[in-house]
Write a protein that holds these residues in place. Structure first.
Motif, PDB file in Angstrom:
ATOM      1  N   TYR A  63       0.824  -1.217   0.000  1.00  9.50           N
ATOM      2  CA  TYR A  63       0.000   0.000   0.000  1.00  9.50           C
ATOM      3  C   TYR A  63       0.848   1.252   0.000  1.00  9.50           C
ATOM      4  O   TYR A  63       1.974   1.256   0.479  1.00  9.50           O
ATOM      5  CB  TYR A  63      -1.011   0.029   1.146  1.00  9.50           C
ATOM      6  CG  TYR A  63      -0.511  -0.156   2.559  1.00  9.50           C
ATOM      7  CD1 TYR A  63      -0.256  -1.420   3.071  1.00  9.50           C
ATOM      8  CD2 TYR A  63      -0.329   0.936   3.405  1.00  9.50           C
ATOM      9  CE1 TYR A  63       0.164  -1.596   4.379  1.00  9.50           C
ATOM     10  CE2 TYR A  63       0.082   0.769   4.730  1.00  9.50           C
ATOM     11  CZ  TYR A  63       0.335  -0.511   5.204  1.00  9.50           C
ATOM     12  OH  TYR A  63       0.753  -0.687   6.500  1.00  9.50           O
ATOM     13  N   GLY A 117      -2.327  -1.779  10.381  1.00  5.20           N
ATOM     14  CA  GLY A 117      -3.368  -1.505  11.373  1.00  5.20           C
ATOM     15  C   GLY A 117      -2.780  -0.959  12.658  1.00  5.20           C
ATOM     16  O   GLY A 117      -1.639  -1.281  13.027  1.00  5.20           O
ATOM     17  N   HIS A 118      -3.532  -0.113  13.322  1.00  6.09           N
ATOM     18  CA  HIS A 118      -3.001   0.562  14.521  1.00  6.09           C
ATOM     19  C   HIS A 118      -4.112   1.134  15.395  1.00  6.09           C
ATOM     20  O   HIS A 118      -5.199   1.432  14.927  1.00  6.09           O
ATOM     21  CB  HIS A 118      -2.081   1.717  14.090  1.00  6.09           C
ATOM     22  CG  HIS A 118      -2.768   2.744  13.241  1.00  6.09           C
ATOM     23  ND1 HIS A 118      -2.863   2.610  11.877  1.00  6.09           N
ATOM     24  CD2 HIS A 118      -3.423   3.888  13.560  1.00  6.09           C
ATOM     25  CE1 HIS A 118      -3.530   3.633  11.384  1.00  6.09           C
ATOM     26  NE2 HIS A 118      -3.908   4.438  12.375  1.00  6.09           N
ATOM     27  N   HIS A 171      -4.460   4.656  17.675  1.00  8.11           N
ATOM     28  CA  HIS A 171      -3.776   5.943  17.743  1.00  8.11           C
ATOM     29  C   HIS A 171      -3.013   6.017  19.069  1.00  8.11           C
ATOM     30  O   HIS A 171      -3.477   5.513  20.095  1.00  8.11           O
ATOM     31  CB  HIS A 171      -4.779   7.096  17.613  1.00  8.11           C
ATOM     32  CG  HIS A 171      -5.319   7.190  16.211  1.00  8.11           C
ATOM     33  ND1 HIS A 171      -6.539   7.716  15.907  1.00  8.11           N
ATOM     34  CD2 HIS A 171      -4.777   6.793  15.026  1.00  8.11           C
ATOM     35  CE1 HIS A 171      -6.728   7.647  14.601  1.00  8.11           C
ATOM     36  NE2 HIS A 171      -5.678   7.086  14.042  1.00  8.11           N
ATOM     37  N   HIS A 199      -7.718   0.156  13.807  1.00  2.00           N
ATOM     38  CA  HIS A 199      -8.324   0.065  12.478  1.00  2.00           C
ATOM     39  C   HIS A 199      -7.326  -0.446  11.444  1.00  2.00           C
ATOM     40  O   HIS A 199      -6.144  -0.123  11.497  1.00  2.00           O
ATOM     41  CB  HIS A 199      -8.924   1.407  12.044  1.00  2.00           C
ATOM     42  CG  HIS A 199      -8.104   2.602  12.436  1.00  2.00           C
ATOM     43  ND1 HIS A 199      -8.026   3.058  13.737  1.00  2.00           N
ATOM     44  CD2 HIS A 199      -7.323   3.442  11.713  1.00  2.00           C
ATOM     45  CE1 HIS A 199      -7.243   4.126  13.793  1.00  2.00           C
ATOM     46  NE2 HIS A 199      -6.787   4.372  12.573  1.00  2.00           N
TER      47      HIS A 199
HETATM   48  C1  PAN Z   1      -4.209   5.930   7.864  1.00  2.00           C
HETATM   49  C2  PAN Z   1      -3.233   4.752   7.931  1.00  2.00           C
HETATM   50  C3  PAN Z   1      -2.907   4.140   6.568  1.00  2.00           C
HETATM   51  C4  PAN Z   1      -1.823   3.046   6.651  1.00  2.00           C
HETATM   52  O1  PAN Z   1      -3.629   7.037   7.248  1.00  2.00           O
HETATM   53  O2  PAN Z   1      -2.059   5.183   8.585  1.00  2.00           O
HETATM   54  O3  PAN Z   1      -4.065   3.567   6.048  1.00  2.00           O
HETATM   55  O4  PAN Z   1      -2.139   2.092   7.643  1.00  2.00           O
HETATM   56  P1  PAN Z   1      -1.101   1.756   8.799  1.00  2.00           P
HETATM   57  O5  PAN Z   1      -0.721   3.084   9.416  1.00  2.00           O
HETATM   58  O6  PAN Z   1      -1.840   0.890   9.742  1.00  2.00           O
HETATM   59  O7  PAN Z   1       0.087   1.117   8.159  1.00  2.00           O
HETATM   60  C5  PAN Z   1      -4.646   6.220   9.292  1.00  2.00           C
HETATM   61  O8  PAN Z   1      -5.424   5.487   9.834  1.00  2.00           O
HETATM   62  N1  PAN Z   1      -4.072   7.234   9.937  1.00  2.00           N
HETATM   63  O9  PAN Z   1      -4.365   7.487  11.221  1.00  2.00           O
END
Ligand code: PAN
Ligand code: ZN
Length: 184
Positions: A53, A88-89, A91, A137
């Motif tokens: 991605y 995915g993460h 915050h 997410h």
């Molecule tokens: C998005 C994510 C983006 C990439 O901009 O950062 O989709 O996903 P990862 O950060 O999980 O690699 C977002 O949710 N920003 O907060």
């Protein structure tokens, strides 16, 4: 007298492409995603330099109260029987939410709260996803085309990837129906 420059940033709603800068961009490749997919040997057999991605962001202020705007382009494909997905993460500032807008392609948004309860929302052109605070997410591309989604989130939110070191509570796998949910 010259007219003032009143041209705002512009996005192509069909493709998610920003018209011009200033932009920040980041590519995430298979080699960056060790341990993310269920079938790690399958991941290792695929080319590590393959981009899974791309994220493009407007270069705006990270200050408290300001917002970031970015587009994720998640390419179609599979690792073993699992569809391509973002890392995915949560915050880092857990209370901060985010909004995703589906632009093109078909996929799923995996949401998971701090109690480990996961749910899915379909992502498609025009879909709107309100990601509450305290909610991890991840995007998953279950289609054959690029999945592009626009996101708006607080500049102070940050990313906490470590909190999901053991993964999400569910995986989306290929099935004869298109996709199915597996619980780890
Ligand atoms: C998005 C994510 C983006 C990439 O901009 O950062 O989709 O996903 P990862 O950060 O999980 O690699 C977002 O949710 N920003 O907060
Ligand atoms: Zn986020």
């Amino acid at each position: 007298m010259n007219l003032p420059d009143i041209q705002p940033p512009q996005v192509d709603w069909a493709s998610g492409a920003f018209a011009d800068g200033p932009l920040l961009s980041k590519s995430t490749r298979l080699r960056d995603l060790a341990g993310i997919f269920a079938d790690e040997p399958a991941r290792q057999q695929l080319p590590g330099e393959q981009v899974i991605y791309d994220v493009e962001m407007l270069a705006t202020s990270p200050a408290e109260g300001e917002l970031y705007t970015g587009v994720t382009h998640l390419y179609p494909g599979r690792v073993g029987g699992e569809y391509f997905m973002t890392r995915g993460h949560f915050h880092a500032r857990r209370e901060q939410g985010e909004v995703y807008f589906g632009l093109r392609g078909n996929g799923l948004l995996l949401l998971q709260n701090e109690q480990g309860e996961a749910r899915l929302e379909k992502v498609f052109t025009g879909s709107v996803h309100i990601i509450p605070g305290f909610t991890a997410h991840r995007l998953i591309n279950t289609g054959g085309e690029v999945l592009s989604a626009l996101a708006v989130w607080p500049g102070v939110a940050g990313h906490d990837y470590a909190a999901l070191a053991n993964g999400f509570a569910l995986r989306v796998m290929v099935s004869s129906e298109g996709w199915e949910v597996h619980h780890d």
